[in-house]
Design an enzyme around this catalytic site. Structure first.
Site, PDB file in Angstrom:
ATOM      1  N   GLY A 284       0.821  -1.223   0.000  1.00  0.00           N
ATOM      2  CA  GLY A 284       0.000   0.000   0.000  1.00  0.00           C
ATOM      3  C   GLY A 284       0.848   1.263   0.000  1.00  0.00           C
ATOM      4  O   GLY A 284       1.946   1.274   0.551  1.00  0.00           O
TER       5      GLY A 284
ATOM      6  N   ASP B  68       6.441  -5.264   6.242  1.00  0.00           N
ATOM      7  CA  ASP B  68       7.142  -6.426   6.803  1.00  0.00           C
ATOM      8  C   ASP B  68       7.291  -7.543   5.771  1.00  0.00           C
ATOM      9  O   ASP B  68       8.366  -8.129   5.621  1.00  0.00           O
ATOM     10  CB  ASP B  68       6.427  -6.927   8.060  1.00  0.00           C
ATOM     11  CG  ASP B  68       4.937  -7.126   7.846  1.00  0.00           C
ATOM     12  OD1 ASP B  68       4.376  -6.501   6.942  1.00  0.00           O
ATOM     13  OD2 ASP B  68       4.331  -7.920   8.582  1.00  0.00           O
TER      14      ASP B  68
ATOM     15  N   LYS C 220     -26.458  15.041  17.899  1.00  0.00           N
ATOM     16  CA  LYS C 220     -27.452  14.029  17.589  1.00  0.00           C
ATOM     17  C   LYS C 220     -26.875  12.747  16.989  1.00  0.00           C
ATOM     18  O   LYS C 220     -27.599  11.798  16.761  1.00  0.00           O
ATOM     19  CB  LYS C 220     -28.532  14.595  16.668  1.00  0.00           C
ATOM     20  CG  LYS C 220     -28.034  14.977  15.292  1.00  0.00           C
ATOM     21  CD  LYS C 220     -29.180  15.460  14.422  1.00  0.00           C
ATOM     22  CE  LYS C 220     -28.683  15.737  13.026  1.00  0.00           C
ATOM     23  NZ  LYS C 220     -29.480  16.624  12.262  1.00  0.00           N
TER      24      LYS C 220
ATOM     25  N   THR D  29       5.112   1.672   5.815  1.00  0.00           N
ATOM     26  CA  THR D  29       3.707   1.300   5.989  1.00  0.00           C
ATOM     27  C   THR D  29       3.025   2.256   6.957  1.00  0.00           C
ATOM     28  O   THR D  29       3.577   2.579   8.013  1.00  0.00           O
ATOM     29  CB  THR D  29       3.450  -0.142   6.476  1.00  0.00           C
ATOM     30  OG1 THR D  29       2.052  -0.290   6.699  1.00  0.00           O
ATOM     31  CG2 THR D  29       4.181  -0.531   7.748  1.00  0.00           C
ATOM     32  N   ILE D  30       1.855   2.688   6.554  1.00  0.00           N
ATOM     33  CA  ILE D  30       1.107   3.593   7.435  1.00  0.00           C
ATOM     34  C   ILE D  30       0.714   2.861   8.717  1.00  0.00           C
ATOM     35  O   ILE D  30       0.462   3.489   9.734  1.00  0.00           O
ATOM     36  CB  ILE D  30      -0.164   4.140   6.754  1.00  0.00           C
ATOM     37  CG1 ILE D  30      -1.130   3.011   6.380  1.00  0.00           C
ATOM     38  CG2 ILE D  30       0.182   4.991   5.565  1.00  0.00           C
ATOM     39  CD1 ILE D  30      -2.552   3.484   6.146  1.00  0.00           C
ATOM     40  N   ASP D  31       0.668   1.520   8.660  1.00  0.00           N
ATOM     41  CA  ASP D  31       0.190   0.753   9.815  1.00  0.00           C
ATOM     42  C   ASP D  31       1.089   0.885  11.041  1.00  0.00           C
ATOM     43  O   ASP D  31       0.659   0.585  12.155  1.00  0.00           O
ATOM     44  CB  ASP D  31       0.080  -0.734   9.461  1.00  0.00           C
ATOM     45  CG  ASP D  31      -0.887  -0.972   8.314  1.00  0.00           C
ATOM     46  OD1 ASP D  31      -1.617  -0.039   7.951  1.00  0.00           O
ATOM     47  OD2 ASP D  31      -0.900  -2.097   7.779  1.00  0.00           O
TER      48      ASP D  31
HETATM   49  P1  FBP Z   1       0.884  -2.011   3.606  1.00  0.00           P
HETATM   50  O1  FBP Z   1       0.944  -2.967   4.746  1.00  0.00           O
HETATM   51  O2  FBP Z   1       1.191  -2.624   2.316  1.00  0.00           O
HETATM   52  O3  FBP Z   1       1.697  -0.794   3.860  1.00  0.00           O
HETATM   53  O4  FBP Z   1      -0.613  -1.487   3.479  1.00  0.00           O
HETATM   54  C1  FBP Z   1      -1.270  -0.941   4.547  1.00  0.00           C
HETATM   55  C2  FBP Z   1      -2.752  -0.878   4.333  1.00  0.00           C
HETATM   56  O5  FBP Z   1      -3.138   0.443   4.045  1.00  0.00           O
HETATM   57  C3  FBP Z   1      -3.519  -1.429   5.524  1.00  0.00           C
HETATM   58  O6  FBP Z   1      -3.689  -0.471   6.524  1.00  0.00           O
HETATM   59  C4  FBP Z   1      -4.788  -1.898   4.895  1.00  0.00           C
HETATM   60  O7  FBP Z   1      -5.401  -2.927   5.631  1.00  0.00           O
HETATM   61  C5  FBP Z   1      -4.339  -2.403   3.569  1.00  0.00           C
HETATM   62  O8  FBP Z   1      -3.182  -1.689   3.247  1.00  0.00           O
HETATM   63  C6  FBP Z   1      -5.352  -2.211   2.476  1.00  0.00           C
HETATM   64  O9  FBP Z   1      -4.956  -2.941   1.386  1.00  0.00           O
HETATM   65  P2  FBP Z   1      -5.394  -2.610  -0.092  1.00  0.00           P
HETATM   66  O10 FBP Z   1      -4.666  -1.375  -0.491  1.00  0.00           O
HETATM   67  O11 FBP Z   1      -4.939  -3.777  -0.865  1.00  0.00           O
HETATM   68  O12 FBP Z   1      -6.869  -2.425  -0.103  1.00  0.00           O
END
Ligand code: FBP
Length: 701
Positions: free
Chosen positions: A106, A200, A271, A226-228
């Site tokens: 991603g 990873d 609300k 990775t943003i995660d």
């Molecule tokens: P990476 O682990 O490849 O960096 O991607 C992170 C992520 O954005 C996750 O947070 C998310 O679950 C996933 O990619 C979404 O995957 P896709 O882009 O295939 O829909």
């Protein structure tokens, strides 16, 4: 008439003033492209050298030792500046190189600056150096689909988000054939080095490529993307080598900006409950940072749920001399109760609104769901290994997949119920909603990972929450507190004695500022009964209008708005932190290459400290690997880092939970982190998680 309008429109777009206003290049983009990130001191010198750091140790996995012999002995290397090295060093450092770079997985904000860093350092070392970008991710390596990156291309993307320059993909180089093709590509382009910018799994892939191409003298360097935020590296003694992957800060800040805006909106029109699912796969790092940035009323942290023990249940079993193993770990039912508790408690103070943050991977930490995910991963993995066609092509629709599972359960019963999928699994699985069954049975990604972002986690959790709130409503537990002033004014308007009616309607009249309608009053009918019993009206009388109105005010409507924060934040332009981080990662990559490293991941130590203390390093990838279940069998991978429930950042959220829930008469405690400001003093310089974790958990170096 139409014709003259068309001519006018054409004239309009030719007008230079109008053209300028609607041009693609916004002022923000122009400024970003010319911005020069901060550079670690060592890179101000003409050369850099690597110093091995023996004090960092790792527990090396036996399988990693066997599979990656060429790179398993790698150690941490510190990058130091060099002003006047000897001639031999200069020649090696400055020798002409072709470098290939690929984005994998991603997008994460800052990727373009990694390329810019590699490019600038490579050209500085030798203007004849070439950098190639593989298109559409690792598939570009397999297919030899690359572009040469030049000055103009780099400049167009400096400090900009996304991976637009060369795109990305999720392919994995995981078969001997793909490995061989990748090798051919690297040889065809005469590459001295390949740079894999990924998470990873992609860095795991980088280690295997490094091993594969070791004898060809093609170096492979990884970059923690990775943003995660789940690539965080510590050595065996807890020394932090990589506090955070790049892109995390930007995504968290972008999510926090939107969630913060919802806090403002929801506390204005009072609300809605806003349900915000945030990305992050299994780990809840992003949700944790969003909680710290916004102080949303309720934030679930998956890792905390895994530690949960139902003490009441445990004690009840203990009394009978038994152990109730089901008391360990969170169930979906209990999770929904926790959320309901917060909603009901806020409602008692008239707050029928709020913001809930749910990490997309939270269900991985819920007992019964985790079991399904593991079992289904195994079943799908095994199916794919033993059949010519893959599971999802053979069983494209849900009903086919369910039928396949039913068959497995029947077979298991015939064999004594010991197989992966038995009758009990099948019965439990049939009880869950169809959309969720679909989610759990969805195709895994190329690395065998469950695709959390495709599952409507929020819908699963909130479905249960809504059901339970209805029960609590019927039991008279879920009610909106009425402020005394509102009640008194309303009664005065209708000429009624508040004290007389107050005692009949409310359970806490007149003690508390917020009055709660008695539990027994759950309808107009029961309200009338209450008034009759108190002798305030007769059977033939209507309920006085002000009393009826007050009752109606006390009946909460649970209105929700759901939001998913993921792709939007992932595509954000990088924060200043990520711009600096990634550019220096790029410079580090080149330093590792020019000094002959392979199987290393570029890193910046001390990210949690001031920029002046940042230290570029090389981190050995192979020693970070361990065996994990992937596609139904054990595979060597880099361990994902999840939220440490003993960390300062987590503790800060835990101790603030009550305050941020704000289930009391006082105002909410929302925090506005604001939009990502690229320039300006007020832009924070690193994630809050890092700042907090550095306060107590950083070992003294
Ligand atoms: P990476 O682990 O490849 O960096 O991607 C992170 C992520 O954005 C996750 O947070 C998310 O679950 C996933 O990619 C979404 O995957 P896709 O882009 O295939 O829909």
């Amino acid at each position: 008439m139409q014709e003259s309008q068309d001519i006018l429109a054409e004239e309009l777009v030719k007008n230079p003033e109008i053209e300028k206003v609607i041009a693609c290049d916004s002022q923000e983009m122009i400024e970003r492209r010319t911005h020069v990130p901060l550079i670690c001191k060592v890179f101000n010198q003409p050369y850099t050298r690597l110093i091995p750091q023996d004090r960092y140790q790792f527990h090396v996995d036996r399988e990693a030792k066997n599979s990656l012999p060429a790179i398993i002995e790698n150690v941490v290397q510190k990058v130091v500046g060099e002003n006047a090295p000897d001639k031999g060093f200069k020649t090696t450092f400055g020798k002409q190189r072709n470098i290939g770079i690929v984005f994998s997985g991603g997008p994460a904000p800052g990727g373009h600056n990694v390329i810019a860093g590699v490019y600038d350092a490579a050209k500085k070392a030798n203007p004849e150096n070439k950098v190639f970008g593989f298109l559409l991710g690792p598939e570009g390596i397999v297919e030899n689909d690359a572009v040469e990156i030049d000055h103009d291309l780099v400049n167009r993307y400096r400090n900009l988000g996304g991976f637009t320059m060369i795109k990305t993909g999720r392919a994995k180089i995981d078969t001997p054939n793909k490995m061989a093709l990748s090798r051919e590509t690297c040889q065809a382009l005469n590459l001295s080095a390949l740079v894999v910018v990924g998470g990873d799994d992609s860095n795991t892939n980088a280690a295997f490529l490094a091993q594969e191409m070791f004898d060809d003298n093609i170096q492979v360097i990884g970059v923690p993307k990775t943003i995660d935020g789940d690539i965080q590296v510590k050595d065996a003694n807890g020394h932090v080598l990589c506090a955070m992957s790049f892109g995390f800060h930007t995504a968290a800040r972008a999510f926090a900006n939107s969630v913060g805006n919802l806090c403002t909106d929801s506390s204005s029109d009072v609300k809605y409950w806003h349900i915000c699912k945030v990305m992050g796969r299994v780990a809840s790092h992003l949700a944790l940072e969003v909680a710290l940035q916004t102080h949303a009323n309720i934030t679930l942290i998956g890792e905390e749920l895994a530690d949960y023990t139902d003490n009441q249940r445990l004690q009840a079993a203990e009394k009978k001399g038994e152990t109730d193993y089901l008391a360990y770990g969170m169930t979906l039912r209990h999770l929904s109760r926790v959320i309901c508790d917060g909603i009901v408690r806020r409602a008692a103070f008239g707050k029928n609104y709020g913001v809930i943050v749910i990490p997309e991977g939270v269900l991985e930490f819920v007992n019964e769901i985790q079991v399904f995910i593991i079992k289904l991963n195994t079943i799908i993995g095994e199916y794919n290994q033993t059949h010519d066609s893959d599971f999802h092509s053979t069983y494209p629709i849900l009903e086919d997949k369910l039928e396949f599972l039913r068959r497995l359960a029947r077979r298991s019963e015939e064999e004594g119920g010991i197989a992966v999928w038995n009758r009990r699994d099948d019965d439990l699985f049939s009880d869950i909603p169809e959309f969720f069954q679909e989610g759990l049975l969805m195709e895994r990604d190329s690395h065998g990972n469950f695709q959390f972002s495709q599952v409507e986690t929020d819908k699963v959790v909130m479905g249960l929450v809504k059901d339970y709130l209805d029960i609590l409503k019927e039991e008279g537990e879920y009610k909106l507190g009425i402020h005394q002033d509102v009640y008194r004014k309303s009664m005065a308007k209708g000429g009624l004695d508040p004290d007389l009616y107050g005692k009949a309607i409310f359970r806490n009249y007149p003690e508390d500022p917020f009055l709660m309608v008695k539990k027994s009053i759950i309808s107009i009918k029961t309200l009338k009964q209450g008034l009759l019993q108190a002798g305030l009206i007769h059977d033939s009388d209507d309920i006085p209008v002000p009393v009826k109105k007050i009752y109606q005010k006390s009946v909460p409507k649970f209105n929700t708005q759901t939001h998913f924060y993921g792709y939007d934040g992932r595509g954000n332009n990088p924060t200043r932190f990520d711009c600096n981080y990634t550019y220096n990662l790029g410079l580090t990559v080149f330093s590792l290459i020019a000094n002959g490293s392979t199987g290393q991941m570029a890193g910046i130590k001390n990210l949690e400290k001031d920029f002046a203390k940042w230290e570029p390093i090389g981190i050995p990838i192979a020693p970070l690997m361990h065996l994990e279940e992937r596609k139904g069998k054990l595979a060597l991978v880099i361990e994902k880092s999840v939220v440490d429930t003993k960390s300062t950042a987590f503790m800060a959220v835990k101790v603030s939970r009550e305050k941020w829930l704000a289930a009391g008469p006082a105002e909410d405690n929302y925090r506005c982190s604001g939009p990502i400001r690229f320039a300006g003093k007020s832009e924070e310089d690193r994630p809050i998680t890092l700042v907090l974790n550095a306060i107590k958990t950083a070992p003294k170096n």
